[in-house]
Design a protein around this motif. Structure first.
Motif, PDB file in Angstrom:
ATOM      1  N   ALA A 140       1.035  -1.198  -0.152  1.00 41.11           N
ATOM      2  CA  ALA A 140      -0.129  -0.157   0.176  1.00 41.11           C
ATOM      3  C   ALA A 140       0.728   1.307   0.248  1.00 41.11           C
ATOM      4  O   ALA A 140       0.672   2.521  -0.714  1.00 41.11           O
ATOM      5  N   VAL A 141       1.762   1.451   0.922  1.00 41.82           N
ATOM      6  CA  VAL A 141       2.957   2.201   0.866  1.00 41.82           C
ATOM      7  C   VAL A 141       3.642   2.539  -0.194  1.00 41.82           C
ATOM      8  O   VAL A 141       3.166   3.673  -0.704  1.00 41.82           O
ATOM      9  N   ASP A 142       3.889   1.617  -0.917  1.00 43.65           N
ATOM     10  CA  ASP A 142       4.154   1.558  -2.522  1.00 43.65           C
ATOM     11  C   ASP A 142       3.316   2.442  -3.180  1.00 43.65           C
ATOM     12  O   ASP A 142       3.372   2.982  -4.689  1.00 43.65           O
ATOM     13  N   LYS A 143       2.154   2.006  -3.358  1.00 44.71           N
ATOM     14  CA  LYS A 143       1.438   2.698  -4.978  1.00 44.71           C
ATOM     15  C   LYS A 143       1.022   4.070  -4.173  1.00 44.71           C
ATOM     16  O   LYS A 143       0.669   4.824  -5.310  1.00 44.71           O
ATOM     17  N   LEU A 144       0.623   3.997  -2.951  1.00 41.29           N
ATOM     18  CA  LEU A 144       0.628   5.690  -2.364  1.00 41.29           C
ATOM     19  C   LEU A 144       1.476   6.678  -3.054  1.00 41.29           C
ATOM     20  O   LEU A 144       1.333   7.938  -2.759  1.00 41.29           O
ATOM     21  N   LEU A 145       2.662   6.013  -2.987  1.00 45.62           N
ATOM     22  CA  LEU A 145       4.221   6.631  -2.805  1.00 45.62           C
ATOM     23  C   LEU A 145       4.272   7.100  -4.734  1.00 45.62           C
ATOM     24  O   LEU A 145       5.071   7.250  -5.544  1.00 45.62           O
ATOM     25  N   ALA A 146       3.007   6.126  -6.092  1.00 44.27           N
ATOM     26  CA  ALA A 146       3.929   6.237  -6.510  1.00 44.27           C
ATOM     27  C   ALA A 146       3.724   7.044  -7.658  1.00 44.27           C
ATOM     28  O   ALA A 146       4.295   7.485  -9.055  1.00 44.27           O
ATOM     29  N   ASP A 147       2.863   8.461  -7.303  1.00 50.01           N
ATOM     30  CA  ASP A 147       3.049   9.892  -7.760  1.00 50.01           C
ATOM     31  C   ASP A 147       3.702  10.616  -7.655  1.00 50.01           C
ATOM     32  O   ASP A 147       3.836  11.619  -7.958  1.00 50.01           O
ATOM     33  N   GLN A 148       4.432   9.912  -6.559  1.00 58.43           N
ATOM     34  CA  GLN A 148       5.553  11.412  -5.721  1.00 58.43           C
ATOM     35  C   GLN A 148       6.990  11.444  -6.130  1.00 58.43           C
ATOM     36  O   GLN A 148       7.543   9.989  -6.629  1.00 58.43           O
ATOM     37  N   PRO A 149       7.269  12.487  -6.461  1.00 53.32           N
ATOM     38  CA  PRO A 149       8.125  12.533  -7.240  1.00 53.32           C
ATOM     39  C   PRO A 149       9.618  12.411  -5.714  1.00 53.32           C
ATOM     40  O   PRO A 149       9.271  11.881  -4.667  1.00 53.32           O
ATOM     41  N   GLY A 150      10.842  11.226  -6.285  1.00 53.96           N
ATOM     42  CA  GLY A 150      12.545  10.821  -5.281  1.00 53.96           C
ATOM     43  C   GLY A 150      12.997  11.632  -5.305  1.00 53.96           C
ATOM     44  O   GLY A 150      12.984  13.521  -5.025  1.00 53.96           O
ATOM     45  N   PRO A 151      13.432  11.984  -4.259  1.00 47.05           N
ATOM     46  CA  PRO A 151      14.306  10.722  -3.959  1.00 47.05           C
ATOM     47  C   PRO A 151      13.873   9.823  -2.869  1.00 47.05           C
ATOM     48  O   PRO A 151      14.067   9.132  -2.466  1.00 47.05           O
ATOM     49  N   PHE A 152      13.045  10.658  -2.369  1.00 48.35           N
ATOM     50  CA  PHE A 152      13.157   9.985  -0.944  1.00 48.35           C
ATOM     51  C   PHE A 152      11.566  10.391  -0.751  1.00 48.35           C
ATOM     52  O   PHE A 152      10.991  10.130  -2.463  1.00 48.35           O
ATOM     53  N   ALA A 153      10.220  10.074  -0.504  1.00 47.38           N
ATOM     54  CA  ALA A 153       9.194   9.556  -0.604  1.00 47.38           C
ATOM     55  C   ALA A 153       8.095  10.531  -0.679  1.00 47.38           C
ATOM     56  O   ALA A 153       7.416  10.379  -1.544  1.00 47.38           O
ATOM     57  N   PHE A 154       8.865  12.197  -0.398  1.00 49.34           N
ATOM     58  CA  PHE A 154       8.003  13.133  -0.813  1.00 49.34           C
ATOM     59  C   PHE A 154       8.709  13.727  -1.753  1.00 49.34           C
ATOM     60  O   PHE A 154       8.910  15.113  -1.025  1.00 49.34           O
ATOM     61  N   PRO A 182      11.084  -1.237  -5.659  1.00 50.92           N
ATOM     62  CA  PRO A 182      12.606  -0.300  -5.714  1.00 50.92           C
ATOM     63  C   PRO A 182      12.705   0.548  -5.634  1.00 50.92           C
ATOM     64  O   PRO A 182      13.020   0.900  -5.171  1.00 50.92           O
ATOM     65  N   ARG A 183      10.968   1.658  -5.509  1.00 52.15           N
ATOM     66  CA  ARG A 183      10.337   2.629  -4.790  1.00 52.15           C
ATOM     67  C   ARG A 183      10.979   3.075  -3.928  1.00 52.15           C
ATOM     68  O   ARG A 183      11.598   3.575  -3.307  1.00 52.15           O
ATOM     69  N   LEU A 184      10.509   1.945  -2.911  1.00 51.12           N
ATOM     70  CA  LEU A 184      11.126   1.918  -1.015  1.00 51.12           C
ATOM     71  C   LEU A 184      12.067   1.804  -0.711  1.00 51.12           C
ATOM     72  O   LEU A 184      13.403   2.640   0.149  1.00 51.12           O
ATOM     73  N   ALA A 185      13.115   0.454  -1.643  1.00 46.45           N
ATOM     74  CA  ALA A 185      14.477   0.288  -1.899  1.00 46.45           C
ATOM     75  C   ALA A 185      15.972   1.834  -1.763  1.00 46.45           C
ATOM     76  O   ALA A 185      16.254   2.204  -0.956  1.00 46.45           O
ATOM     77  N   ALA A 186      15.205   2.284  -2.710  1.00 46.13           N
ATOM     78  CA  ALA A 186      15.730   4.166  -3.801  1.00 46.13           C
ATOM     79  C   ALA A 186      15.421   4.634  -2.182  1.00 46.13           C
ATOM     80  O   ALA A 186      16.720   5.437  -2.043  1.00 46.13           O
ATOM     81  N   LEU A 187      14.414   5.254  -2.105  1.00 43.13           N
ATOM     82  CA  LEU A 187      13.720   6.806  -0.598  1.00 43.13           C
ATOM     83  C   LEU A 187      14.816   5.948   0.488  1.00 43.13           C
ATOM     84  O   LEU A 187      15.835   6.964   1.158  1.00 43.13           O
ATOM     85  N   GLU A 188      14.944   4.298   0.930  1.00 41.24           N
ATOM     86  CA  GLU A 188      16.029   4.443   1.639  1.00 41.24           C
ATOM     87  C   GLU A 188      16.982   4.537   1.554  1.00 41.24           C
ATOM     88  O   GLU A 188      18.358   4.786   2.858  1.00 41.24           O
ATOM     89  N   ALA A 189      17.930   3.912   0.426  1.00 39.43           N
ATOM     90  CA  ALA A 189      19.491   4.225   0.136  1.00 39.43           C
ATOM     91  C   ALA A 189      19.294   5.572  -0.251  1.00 39.43           C
ATOM     92  O   ALA A 189      20.612   6.567   0.841  1.00 39.43           O
ATOM     93  N   ALA A 190      18.458   6.811  -0.523  1.00 37.01           N
ATOM     94  CA  ALA A 190      18.708   7.838  -0.324  1.00 37.01           C
ATOM     95  C   ALA A 190      18.782   8.588   1.342  1.00 37.01           C
ATOM     96  O   ALA A 190      19.862   9.596   1.636  1.00 37.01           O
ATOM     97  N   CYS A 191      17.709   8.096   2.449  1.00 37.14           N
ATOM     98  CA  CYS A 191      17.960   8.615   3.324  1.00 37.14           C
ATOM     99  C   CYS A 191      19.464   8.139   4.185  1.00 37.14           C
ATOM    100  O   CYS A 191      19.363   9.024   4.707  1.00 37.14           O
ATOM    101  N   LEU A 192      19.898   7.018   3.866  1.00 39.42           N
ATOM    102  CA  LEU A 192      21.004   6.595   4.498  1.00 39.42           C
ATOM    103  C   LEU A 192      21.973   6.628   3.950  1.00 39.42           C
ATOM    104  O   LEU A 192      23.113   6.637   4.623  1.00 39.42           O
ATOM    105  N   GLU A 193      22.157   8.034   3.053  1.00 41.35           N
ATOM    106  CA  GLU A 193      23.153   9.175   3.052  1.00 41.35           C
ATOM    107  C   GLU A 193      23.769  10.602   4.110  1.00 41.35           C
ATOM    108  O   GLU A 193      24.418  10.779   4.301  1.00 41.35           O
ATOM    109  N   LEU A 194      21.734   9.913   4.874  1.00 46.12           N
ATOM    110  CA  LEU A 194      22.235  11.638   5.665  1.00 46.12           C
ATOM    111  C   LEU A 194      22.746  10.859   6.825  1.00 46.12           C
ATOM    112  O   LEU A 194      22.363  10.008   8.019  1.00 46.12           O
ATOM    113  N   PRO A 195      23.312  11.739   7.982  1.00 41.71           N
ATOM    114  CA  PRO A 195      23.820  10.758   8.962  1.00 41.71           C
ATOM    115  C   PRO A 195      22.565  10.577  10.287  1.00 41.71           C
ATOM    116  O   PRO A 195      22.665  10.008  10.881  1.00 41.71           O
TER     117      PRO A 195
END
Lengths: 209, 209
Positions: A140-154, A182-195
């Motif tokens: 459901a989260v993945d679908k709710l984010l489908a039309d939102q730009p990355g790299p983060f969830a919103f 993939p969208r959730l894995a990508a936002l996780e990767a973007a987040c994990l670049e932040l301290p």
């Protein structure tokens, strides 16, 4: 400020991320979930739910429920904001956070899984309960984010949604859930670049085992 | 505005109360939970979680998750406010709402209880699961309100906390839970003197059976 938590508690993990994003530091008080520390009388006096986390402000106010604590932090330390300014977008961010915090986590937390065991379910049924709950929620989260730009969830900055998703993905792996989004894995990767996200992971906590 | 809900859904009930308190009217679209209407493709296109409620704004934005919808309404129609201005008190109101919306309702909703039945649990075990979840949650709510003045959950006006507690008490009765919390019964009585709460009860809805 004191954060009563536990290294593996995903709800505590959310608050740790928020504190980091705000550049705030709280003393960490650890309560060992599997040993039942959260049901000790002194902790119940702080949080009658016997759940983690609880947060004590500099003025001694005791706050519970991770989303309420994080929105408090966002109000008293507004920069960087953890919610978009637009009302519709803000509601969408909160909704994603609530899919995780209402419909995934409480249905597969330690307490519920133990209750299933106490009712005589086999360990594989208990594990499947947790995995299915996580998978349906993250679908459901993945679908709710489908039309939102990355790299983060919103978009281009982390919000309350990322703060909830990243710990939930960590929890999903503990239950052997394939991260098939993939969208959730990508936002996780973007987040994990932040301290703030790096420092909040369970393995970095003083009570990590 | 369209509220996709169901007369007995406590999460839809919360949004109905909020709309009433704001003096707003939404078209009610009913989805029969026990018949599985919420899993029909056209509803899933609206809310991929297949849960009620979903809310469509006048601009066509689709919002999900009752607490997110209610906070949206509170932002676009600020009077009367559903949250106190003080940051600590606001966090406490949200925490009480989240005890209901995260830790009670999703653990004993129709979907979870059906999953328990599908795992072979007896009906009395399923009913006990629901009742215990409700009792533990309302015990915590009662303690969290112990130092708050009445007649409402947080003083002299209804907040998001009352909006969540009143439907949960209605749901508790359906599961045969004794309302053993005088403070909660008193705030429910205070709420039910208000038209917004009166008009939102399940029996008053067009789809009531």
């Amino acid at each position: 400020m004191i954060l009563h938590g536990y290294f593996r508690s995903t709800a505590s993990w959310r608050v740790r991320i928020a504190l980091g994003l705000k550049g705030l530091e709280a003393v960490q008080a650890s309560h060992h979930l599997r040993k039942g520390d959260q049901r000790a009388p002194d902790y119940l006096a702080l949080n009658p739910q016997g759940l983690l986390p609880a947060f004590v402000t500099d003025d001694g106010a005791v706050l519970t429920q991770s989303l309420a604590i994080i929105e408090y932090l966002d109000e008293v330390a507004p920069q960087p904001s953890l919610l978009p300014a637009d009302a519709v977008l803000k509601a969408k961010v909160r909704a994603v956070a609530q899919v995780v915090a209402c419909d995934i986590h409480p249905v597969q937390n330690l307490k519920v899984l133990q209750r299933l065991r106490d009712l005589g379910l086999a360990e594989e049924q208990v594990q499947a309960w947790a995995a299915t709950t996580i998978e349906e929620g993250l679908d459901a989260v993945d679908k709710l984010l489908a039309d939102q730009p990355g790299p983060f969830a919103f978009g281009d900055a982390p919000t309350l949604a990322d703060i909830c998703i990243v710990p939930q993905l960590g929890n999903a792996r503990r239950f052997g859930v394939d991260i098939r989004w993939p969208r959730l894995a990508a936002l996780e990767a973007a987040c994990l670049e932040l301290p703030a996200f790096q420092n909040a992971v369970p393995g970095q906590q003083p009570d990590a085992e």
